[in-house]
Design a protein around this motif. Sequence first.
Motif, PDB file in Angstrom:
ATOM      1  N   GLN A 363      19.420  12.888 -76.649  1.00 50.21           N
ATOM      2  CA  GLN A 363      20.803  12.749 -77.096  1.00 50.21           C
ATOM      3  C   GLN A 363      21.698  12.420 -75.908  1.00 50.21           C
ATOM      4  O   GLN A 363      21.619  13.054 -74.855  1.00 50.21           O
ATOM      5  N   VAL A 364      22.548  11.421 -76.069  1.00 50.99           N
ATOM      6  CA  VAL A 364      23.533  11.092 -75.040  1.00 50.99           C
ATOM      7  C   VAL A 364      24.742  12.003 -75.241  1.00 50.99           C
ATOM      8  O   VAL A 364      25.316  12.059 -76.330  1.00 50.99           O
ATOM      9  N   VAL A 365      25.121  12.725 -74.195  1.00 49.70           N
ATOM     10  CA  VAL A 365      26.217  13.689 -74.279  1.00 49.70           C
ATOM     11  C   VAL A 365      27.284  13.336 -73.254  1.00 49.70           C
ATOM     12  O   VAL A 365      27.058  12.552 -72.329  1.00 49.70           O
ATOM     13  N   LEU A 366      28.440  13.950 -73.402  1.00 50.05           N
ATOM     14  CA  LEU A 366      29.582  13.641 -72.553  1.00 50.05           C
ATOM     15  C   LEU A 366      29.333  14.115 -71.121  1.00 50.05           C
ATOM     16  O   LEU A 366      28.959  15.257 -70.887  1.00 50.05           O
ATOM     17  N   ALA A 367      29.552  13.211 -70.152  1.00 50.03           N
ATOM     18  CA  ALA A 367      29.401  13.565 -68.739  1.00 50.03           C
ATOM     19  C   ALA A 367      30.741  13.819 -68.077  1.00 50.03           C
ATOM     20  O   ALA A 367      30.835  14.620 -67.152  1.00 50.03           O
ATOM     21  N   ASN A 368      31.781  13.127 -68.521  1.00 53.24           N
ATOM     22  CA  ASN A 368      33.102  13.307 -67.911  1.00 53.24           C
ATOM     23  C   ASN A 368      33.981  14.154 -68.813  1.00 53.24           C
ATOM     24  O   ASN A 368      33.570  14.552 -69.915  1.00 53.24           O
ATOM     25  N   ARG A 369      35.184  14.440 -68.367  1.00 54.26           N
ATOM     26  CA  ARG A 369      36.174  15.099 -69.214  1.00 54.26           C
ATOM     27  C   ARG A 369      37.178  14.048 -69.645  1.00 54.26           C
ATOM     28  O   ARG A 369      37.924  13.522 -68.811  1.00 54.26           O
ATOM     29  N   THR A 370      37.177  13.728 -70.906  1.00 51.50           N
ATOM     30  CA  THR A 370      38.100  12.719 -71.408  1.00 51.50           C
ATOM     31  C   THR A 370      39.533  13.218 -71.293  1.00 51.50           C
ATOM     32  O   THR A 370      39.788  14.420 -71.248  1.00 51.50           O
ATOM     33  N   SER A 371      40.487  12.272 -71.259  1.00 54.50           N
ATOM     34  CA  SER A 371      41.893  12.640 -71.087  1.00 54.50           C
ATOM     35  C   SER A 371      42.408  13.465 -72.251  1.00 54.50           C
ATOM     36  O   SER A 371      43.275  14.324 -72.089  1.00 54.50           O
ATOM     37  N   ASN A 372      41.872  13.199 -73.444  1.00 55.54           N
ATOM     38  CA  ASN A 372      42.268  13.942 -74.637  1.00 55.54           C
ATOM     39  C   ASN A 372      41.167  14.930 -75.012  1.00 55.54           C
ATOM     40  O   ASN A 372      40.073  14.910 -74.449  1.00 55.54           O
ATOM     41  N   ALA A 373      41.467  15.775 -75.977  1.00 55.84           N
ATOM     42  CA  ALA A 373      40.499  16.799 -76.379  1.00 55.84           C
ATOM     43  C   ALA A 373      39.233  16.189 -76.968  1.00 55.84           C
ATOM     44  O   ALA A 373      38.167  16.787 -76.922  1.00 55.84           O
ATOM     45  N   SER A 374      39.345  14.997 -77.536  1.00 59.26           N
ATOM     46  CA  SER A 374      38.181  14.340 -78.131  1.00 59.26           C
ATOM     47  C   SER A 374      38.100  12.903 -77.645  1.00 59.26           C
ATOM     48  O   SER A 374      39.052  12.358 -77.088  1.00 59.26           O
ATOM     49  N   GLN A 375      36.944  12.286 -77.858  1.00 59.55           N
ATOM     50  CA  GLN A 375      36.753  10.897 -77.469  1.00 59.55           C
ATOM     51  C   GLN A 375      37.627   9.973 -78.311  1.00 59.55           C
ATOM     52  O   GLN A 375      37.869  10.241 -79.483  1.00 59.55           O
ATOM     53  N   ARG A 376      38.038   8.883 -77.722  1.00 60.62           N
ATOM     54  CA  ARG A 376      38.757   7.848 -78.458  1.00 60.62           C
ATOM     55  C   ARG A 376      37.748   6.852 -79.033  1.00 60.62           C
ATOM     56  O   ARG A 376      36.752   6.521 -78.390  1.00 60.62           O
ATOM     57  N   ASN A 377      38.006   6.379 -80.240  1.00 62.02           N
ATOM     58  CA  ASN A 377      37.202   5.297 -80.791  1.00 62.02           C
ATOM     59  C   ASN A 377      37.471   4.028 -79.998  1.00 62.02           C
ATOM     60  O   ASN A 377      38.626   3.696 -79.717  1.00 62.02           O
TER      61      ASN A 377
END
Length: 758
Positions: A363-377
């Motif tokens: 599974q590919v998982v988040l490595a960075n901390r996105t600027s918002n609480a969730s990923q942007r489409n």
Amino acid sequence: MSAAMLISVPLGASANTKTVTSYPVSSGVKYTQNTYSGSSYINHLAVDLGDPYTKIKMGVPSPLAKTAPTLTLANRDSKEGNRVVGAVNASFFDMKTGMPMYLLSQGNEIVNGGVISSSNSYYVSHPIAFGVTKDGKAEIDNFNLGIQVDVNGNTYQMTGLNRERQADETIIFTPQHVKNTTGSNEFGIELVVETDSAIKSTHYGQKTQGKVVQVRGYGEKAPIKIPSNGFVISVHGKKGLERFKSVNVGDAVSLNLSIDDKWKDSEFMMASGPMLVKDGKRHITMDTNNWRATARTARTAIAISKDKKQVHLVTVDSRSGYSNGMTLTQFANYLVSQGYDRALNFDGGGSTTMGIRNYGSNQVVLANRTSNASQRNISAIVEAVSTAPTGEPAIVSVSRSNIGDMLVGATADFKINHVLDAHYNPITTIASQAKTTSTKGTVEGTGLTYKAVKAGDDRIIVNYGAAKQSFPVKVVAEPAKLTVKSSATSVKPGGKINFTATPADAAGKPIIYNANQLTWSVTGEIGSVTANGIFTASKAGKGQVNATLGTKTIAVPVEVKSNATTNPTPNPTPPSGNEKPDVTKLFKDVPLSYAYATEIYYLRDQSVINGDIDGKFNPGDTLSREHAAVILSRAFNLEPTENAKHSFSDVPKSHRYYNEINAIANANIVGGHANGTFDPKGELTRSQMAMILVKAYKLEGESAKKFNDVSPQHGAYKQIHILANHGITTGNEKGKFMPGLPVNRAQFSAFLYRSMNL
């Protein structure tokens, strides 16, 4: 413009970079996280195209206008033989329509026509693309997309393909457009051209001939359908209208699509901008004084080496309290400091996302901390792909449930963290296939359990197929120390005394033994003792209660008197929930009914906390940072030291707690502030306490349920929810943690007690 493009990075920039973590995620892809100038977190994926099992690919949503998060697209494309091991967001896109804004192609197929801005205040004002050329090498360079129409003896260059028509543009619509109509307004003309056969592809090198079958005049609003066997020329603006105003039904028209030879037959290409680095120097192809360039924000880029065999996916985070982001110039300087030959900017801000494959999972998982609480489409990604099939075990990672000297006859357990093949692909584990041996035969085992069989210094080896991991072990015949405590030294007939035994190694650390290996016995006919150390007196007399572990026995004198009174003694062993503190030494302001009495008296009996000279504990008083330092130095048995690794400007050698503050600083339990101070008199807040305990006790794993007053941007967000996961904190009935409030002495005692007894 030229000045901004040619200034090189200042000398010594690379010295500002510090590696936080680095490890391979496949045989040809390595993940690294750096900090830059101490304020920005930067994530890297280094992709080696020279590795035979490594590819760089483009991923787009289906349909194209349906945006999706980076991780969703990456995991959609990941399968056996095509494992996506890392990905970043790529193309800019129109947030209203979801369509990519710039040229995208796979093979020679044009996925999206794109546009180039006429103003260098925008990111993409030059036709520059990243891609993998037909020879399998990476490229960042200019491109020349040819969209030419021949009509009535004239050849005209169109401004775009299969995208919304803007002012003063002439756009071509083919059947591969995302809609079956052009969607162009009435302020222009449209020419419908049909050919003799269906057009099933729009690609570089394509030559299509046909005749005009319909002309929609200026001001007409009827929607124009794109024919399956033709194309539509949609015209706006004075120049375009002048060119096509005399074209009539029946006129012959041809359409030619072309690309530079460098990009012809490429595996894929995607336009973006601006270029950031060229020939190893900063080279920014936009106005660096524009607000888009000067904003400190999250950024995404792709870079390549001079030999075009190394590709680097790079993101810098921007989140309050975590990472400050970068201006475009700072980002370019950083990329130059890493030695890249060329680099191209991708979509940043809220779109910036990097995903990686962690060990033990595909599974590919988040490595960075996105600027918002969730990923942007987003509308397109770049994928690092491993084509290696899953092979035989080559790497095994295990962790022990307990670490320390083992008593002969004791058993312990392993946990298999992951098993990987030579290309870091995960292999499903079966516990029974693990085999445990030791170099000198002191330990043996099958599956996840091993047993100490004879004394000696040795090395444990865990095998899973051909994969193995080893670590040292010491097996002992008896503990170096065996401390036995009792709740009393004398008792009446029929009375009871509780005994506890604490085995330890020479350094005072716990050893590994099985509960049934600790045996109790009584010398003298004064009573009996249970398997868990509860002595019951039967008749008056003197004797001993004996604790035996391995070959060591400790005897404790006991006297049974017909007129005896219980003489309590402190019991510093971890409480089972039934022990009571020494009632002769209670704090004046902490009765046994007090909410945190158990925790406070446990820490007192461990000599971790003391009361004041007036016999009070003052549980409601705010805890200062210096007093927290003293308590923690005692909890970890740290020797006070005058050799300071960390020098605090507000803690001179004359300070009362200079040695204790040095001890916890040297142990990396508590640090100072960025300005070089420790602030000894400052109040310890609840969030600071969370960060200290998580670091000190090396706690991991966040709770799924979050406190409603701790935002993801809070500096202690992770640590607070790790405490919650371990039950060290529960918050209040309103779901709040109140991170900014100071901690009082009772609360800190409770949190420390729970951390010590996990």
